[in-house]
Scaffold this active site. Sequence first.
Site, PDB file in Angstrom:
ATOM      1  N   CYS A 279       0.795  -1.234   0.000  1.00  0.00           N
ATOM      2  CA  CYS A 279       0.000   0.000   0.000  1.00  0.00           C
ATOM      3  C   CYS A 279       0.824   1.279   0.000  1.00  0.00           C
ATOM      4  O   CYS A 279       0.316   2.345   0.355  1.00  0.00           O
ATOM      5  CB  CYS A 279      -0.952   0.002   1.195  1.00  0.00           C
ATOM      6  SG  CYS A 279      -2.304  -1.173   1.023  1.00  0.00           S
ATOM      7  N   ASP A 280       2.076   1.196  -0.399  1.00  0.00           N
ATOM      8  CA  ASP A 280       2.894   2.402  -0.474  1.00  0.00           C
ATOM      9  C   ASP A 280       3.656   2.443  -1.795  1.00  0.00           C
ATOM     10  O   ASP A 280       4.885   2.550  -1.825  1.00  0.00           O
ATOM     11  CB  ASP A 280       3.871   2.449   0.707  1.00  0.00           C
ATOM     12  CG  ASP A 280       4.503   3.817   0.887  1.00  0.00           C
ATOM     13  OD1 ASP A 280       3.952   4.801   0.342  1.00  0.00           O
ATOM     14  OD2 ASP A 280       5.549   3.916   1.553  1.00  0.00           O
ATOM     15  N   PRO A 281       2.914   2.378  -2.914  1.00  0.00           N
ATOM     16  CA  PRO A 281       3.590   2.374  -4.215  1.00  0.00           C
ATOM     17  C   PRO A 281       4.013   3.787  -4.624  1.00  0.00           C
ATOM     18  O   PRO A 281       3.200   4.699  -4.669  1.00  0.00           O
ATOM     19  CB  PRO A 281       2.509   1.834  -5.158  1.00  0.00           C
ATOM     20  CG  PRO A 281       1.221   2.275  -4.538  1.00  0.00           C
ATOM     21  CD  PRO A 281       1.446   2.255  -3.048  1.00  0.00           C
TER      22      PRO A 281
ATOM     23  N   LYS B 151      -4.946   5.147  -2.136  1.00  0.00           N
ATOM     24  CA  LYS B 151      -3.607   5.551  -2.565  1.00  0.00           C
ATOM     25  C   LYS B 151      -3.124   4.695  -3.721  1.00  0.00           C
ATOM     26  O   LYS B 151      -2.488   5.193  -4.665  1.00  0.00           O
ATOM     27  CB  LYS B 151      -2.624   5.448  -1.389  1.00  0.00           C
ATOM     28  CG  LYS B 151      -1.219   5.905  -1.714  1.00  0.00           C
ATOM     29  CD  LYS B 151      -0.319   5.871  -0.499  1.00  0.00           C
ATOM     30  CE  LYS B 151       1.076   6.362  -0.841  1.00  0.00           C
ATOM     31  NZ  LYS B 151       1.985   6.358   0.330  1.00  0.00           N
TER      32      LYS B 151
END
Length: 240
Positions: free
Chosen positions: A93-95, A228
Amino acid sequence: EIKRDAPKELNFVEEADNCETMRKLTKNNENIIVPKVFRLESSQRVLTMSYEPGIPINQVAKLKENGVDMKDLARLVSNTICQQIFQFGVVHCDPHSGNLFVRPEKINGKIIPKLVILDHGLYEFLTKETQSSYAGFWRCSFLQDRKGMEKYCKELGTDMFKLFTSMLINRKFDDVVDQSKRYTLKTRMGVPKSEIKKMEVRALSMQYFKEITVVLGTIKREIILLFKTVEFMKNLEVKF
C-alpha cells in the site's frame, strides 16, 4: 490511521514478514522481483535484504532510453497491483517511485521490463468478503449498474455510494454513469484530461469535504489505503 500504521513501518520484523509473503506469492512470476530477506542479519530495528537494482518507475525518459515499452510496463504494473488486490488479498500500500524500480532485461532480442518491489512496511490484508465487495463495485462501475454500485458500497461500509464512487475514481458520479460514454471507459473513468474536468473534481472535493470525512470514517479500514494505490495507478496513466 497514522496511529495504526506508523508502528508497522517502524517494525522491521513485520516488514520482513510482508516481504517474504510477497516473495512467496510471486515466486512463479519471473517479471516480479522481491528482495530476499536475510533473517539472521535482521532484527526489529535492522532489516537486511538482497540488493535489487533498477530504474525508478517515474524516470520515463531513462526507461525509454533503455528500450522499455511503456505499454508493456503499464500492463505489468496494473496486473501486479490487481493480482495483489483481487487474487492474493495481500496489498503493498505504499507504491511510489522510491519503492518500485524497473529492470530492463533483453530476452530473445526483446527488452522485457521486470518490476522490482521494495519497502514492504505498509501492507493491507483483505478479507474474502472485502475482496468480493470491492471487485463487485468495480465491475458494476464499468457496467454502469447503479443498484449494484450502491449494494457493494453498503457492503464496504457506506450508504453514500455516489460520493464514494467519485472519491475512488476521481471523477464526477455523472461522468461514471454517463450512458453516452458507456463504451469509452477512459473518457468516463480515466484521469480527467481537460482543465474543466479537473476543476470539477477539485470543486467537488471542496464542496463535500465534510461528507468525505464521514465516508472515510465509516468505510472498512482496509479500503482506505487502497485509495492511494488507485491514485498511483491513475498517475502512471498520465506519465506513461
